[in-house]
Structures are given as C-alpha cells and as structure tokens.
Design an enzyme around this catalytic site. Structure first.
Site, PDB file in Angstrom:
ATOM      1  N   HIS A  98       0.864  -1.184   0.000  1.00  0.00           N
ATOM      2  CA  HIS A  98       0.000   0.000   0.000  1.00  0.00           C
ATOM      3  C   HIS A  98       0.900   1.233   0.000  1.00  0.00           C
ATOM      4  O   HIS A  98       1.147   1.832   1.048  1.00  0.00           O
ATOM      5  CB  HIS A  98      -0.917  -0.008   1.227  1.00  0.00           C
ATOM      6  CG  HIS A  98      -1.985   1.028   1.190  1.00  0.00           C
ATOM      7  ND1 HIS A  98      -3.249   0.819   1.699  1.00  0.00           N
ATOM      8  CD2 HIS A  98      -1.995   2.292   0.717  1.00  0.00           C
ATOM      9  CE1 HIS A  98      -3.979   1.905   1.551  1.00  0.00           C
ATOM     10  NE2 HIS A  98      -3.233   2.826   0.946  1.00  0.00           N
ATOM     11  N   GLU A 106      -2.587  -1.636  -3.225  1.00  0.00           N
ATOM     12  CA  GLU A 106      -3.698  -0.878  -2.660  1.00  0.00           C
ATOM     13  C   GLU A 106      -3.365   0.606  -2.660  1.00  0.00           C
ATOM     14  O   GLU A 106      -2.200   0.982  -2.525  1.00  0.00           O
ATOM     15  CB  GLU A 106      -3.968  -1.312  -1.214  1.00  0.00           C
ATOM     16  CG  GLU A 106      -4.295  -2.766  -1.028  1.00  0.00           C
ATOM     17  CD  GLU A 106      -4.558  -3.104   0.428  1.00  0.00           C
ATOM     18  OE1 GLU A 106      -5.185  -4.148   0.673  1.00  0.00           O
ATOM     19  OE2 GLU A 106      -4.131  -2.328   1.314  1.00  0.00           O
ATOM     20  N   HIS A 131      -7.863  -5.713   7.361  1.00  0.00           N
ATOM     21  CA  HIS A 131      -7.633  -4.658   8.337  1.00  0.00           C
ATOM     22  C   HIS A 131      -7.927  -5.174   9.751  1.00  0.00           C
ATOM     23  O   HIS A 131      -9.072  -5.474  10.087  1.00  0.00           O
ATOM     24  CB  HIS A 131      -8.463  -3.393   8.087  1.00  0.00           C
ATOM     25  CG  HIS A 131      -7.822  -2.171   8.697  1.00  0.00           C
ATOM     26  ND1 HIS A 131      -6.900  -1.395   8.023  1.00  0.00           N
ATOM     27  CD2 HIS A 131      -7.917  -1.634   9.928  1.00  0.00           C
ATOM     28  CE1 HIS A 131      -6.484  -0.414   8.812  1.00  0.00           C
ATOM     29  NE2 HIS A 131      -7.088  -0.539   9.970  1.00  0.00           N
TER      30      HIS A 131
END
EC number: 2.6.99.2
Length: 237
Positions: A43, A70, A190
C-alpha cells in the site's frame, strides 16, 4: 479456502527507519511466498514513508504468486499501477496524511469516479477491488461500478469480536451474501489477526482473499515469520 496475501508495508517501515536495506524487502517477500503465502500486498502512499514506488516496480519482477497494490487512485498512484500492472489493484479512499486506512468508499457518492477507475484498470487486464464498509448500500454501489471484487474493511469486526463475535460478524455475513448475489468476489482486510481470523473465515461465505500485514508481522516477532504464515493458512483452511 481463502488465499493469504501478506501486506509487507511494515517490513518497509523497519527498513526505512535506518535508511539502508535491512531488512531486505524483496528477500522477505520472496521468503513469505516460500513459506506458503499466496500473495504479496503493498500500500504505497505519496510520501513513501514505508513502501516506495520503486518497491512496487521491483516486486512485480520477482513476485511469483499475486501482487496486490492498494491505494487511493490519485494521479501518481494511477501512473504507478499503469506501469507495474499488478495482478490486482484495490482502491482505498485514504487521505494523504492517513496513518492507516480508516473507512471504506462511499460508492454511491463516488460512483462515477470509481467506475472510471475500474474501467481504466480492467481495460489493462488488472483485477479490480473496492474497499468498502459492510453496508449493503455500499456493496450495491460497488457492483454498479463494474468492479470485480470488494474488500470488506474489518476493523469494526476486530474490535467487536473481543466482546461479542456473533454480533461483530453479522453485518459482514450480510454484506458478503449480498456481494455474492451481485456476482462480486469477496476479499477482506484490516486488523485481522491469529485471534480472530478463523472465526471470520468460517462465517464469511465465498471469501476469496484476506490481506494481513500489521498483526502478522507483529505476531512474527514472537513466533517467527514462517511459523505465523502457516498458522494463518491453517486457520483459513
């Protein structure tokens, strides 16, 4: 069985703390694959405080499973994805100064923008996913963009699991069922951990992929990276 994609942002954070190349992000990622993970997730953020854009380029050349990138599709991110062509791109609405992702997309309000991004990435043969909260309206909105998958934002589940697993999982089950009815693939990520991943994976129908970084790397400090990767795979099986 959902596949395990390991987010290696924390490895990059540790490397960057000293300015050198220890730990070596590419070697660790290769080892994670060798230990049995079925994907690598990164990410990158505009300030490159952990994953650098060059890391994405380097990882694409050596990842043998799947590379998932991401991020918020700002101009620099879009250009990076166009260049790297990962197996999957996950659209996340994080602010530039966000410490970590903290919400899913409002897929109704941002429908036109998301559809434009989805069409663009899919035209390059990249599987696309949209990060969403477990809200039926947001799942339905995602489907209208033509996206391949959604990634369920699981922080609320992780918090609620400690007190009442059944109540915590309920909105995620409903969202996953709706997504499947709309022909959407289902990813999740997450704050998933060794403590809560098994319950989650057993109750979420048609779960395709989980992306786990912070907890997995933290747990590996005590239990070892190879051991932890295989512990996750066992709980997902």
């Amino acid at each position: 069985m959902a596949i395990l994609s390991v987010n290696v942002n924390k490895i990059a954070t540790l490397r960057n703390a000293r300015g050198g190349n220890v730990p070596d992000l590419l070697k660790v990622s290769a080892d994670i694959e060798r230990f049995g993970a079925q994907g690598i997730t990164i990410h990158p953020r505009p300030d490159e405080r952990h994953i650098r854009y060059q890391d994405a380029r380097d990882l694409k050349r050596m990842v043998t499973t799947e590379l998932n990138i991401e991020g918020n599709p700002i101009e620099s991110f879009v250009k990076l994805v166009e260049e790297v062509r990962p197996h999957q791109v996950t659209l996340v609405p994080d602010a530039v100064d966000a410490i970590t992702s903290n919400a899913g997309w409002d897929t109704v309000k941002n429908k036109n923008f998301l559809k434009e991004m989805v069409d663009h990435f899919k035209s390059m043969g990249i599987r696309t996913s949209i990060f969403v909260d477990p809200v039926l309206e947001m799942v339905e909105g995602a489907a209208k963009t033509g996206v391949d998958r959604i990634e369920l934002y699981t922080e609320d589940y992780a918090i609620g699991y400690v007190k009442d697993p059944e109540a915590a999982i309920k909105p995620y089950v409903e969202a996953a069922e709706a997504a499947h009815d709309l022909s959407l693939g289902i990813n999740a990520g997450h704050d998933l951990s060794l403590d809560n991943i098994e319950y989650f994976s057993k109750h979420i129908p048609n779960l395709k992929e989980v992306s786990i970084g912070h907890a997995l790397i933290s747990e590996s400090l005590y239990l070892g990276l190879e051991n932890v990767v295989n512990m996750y795979k066992k709980k997902l099986s």
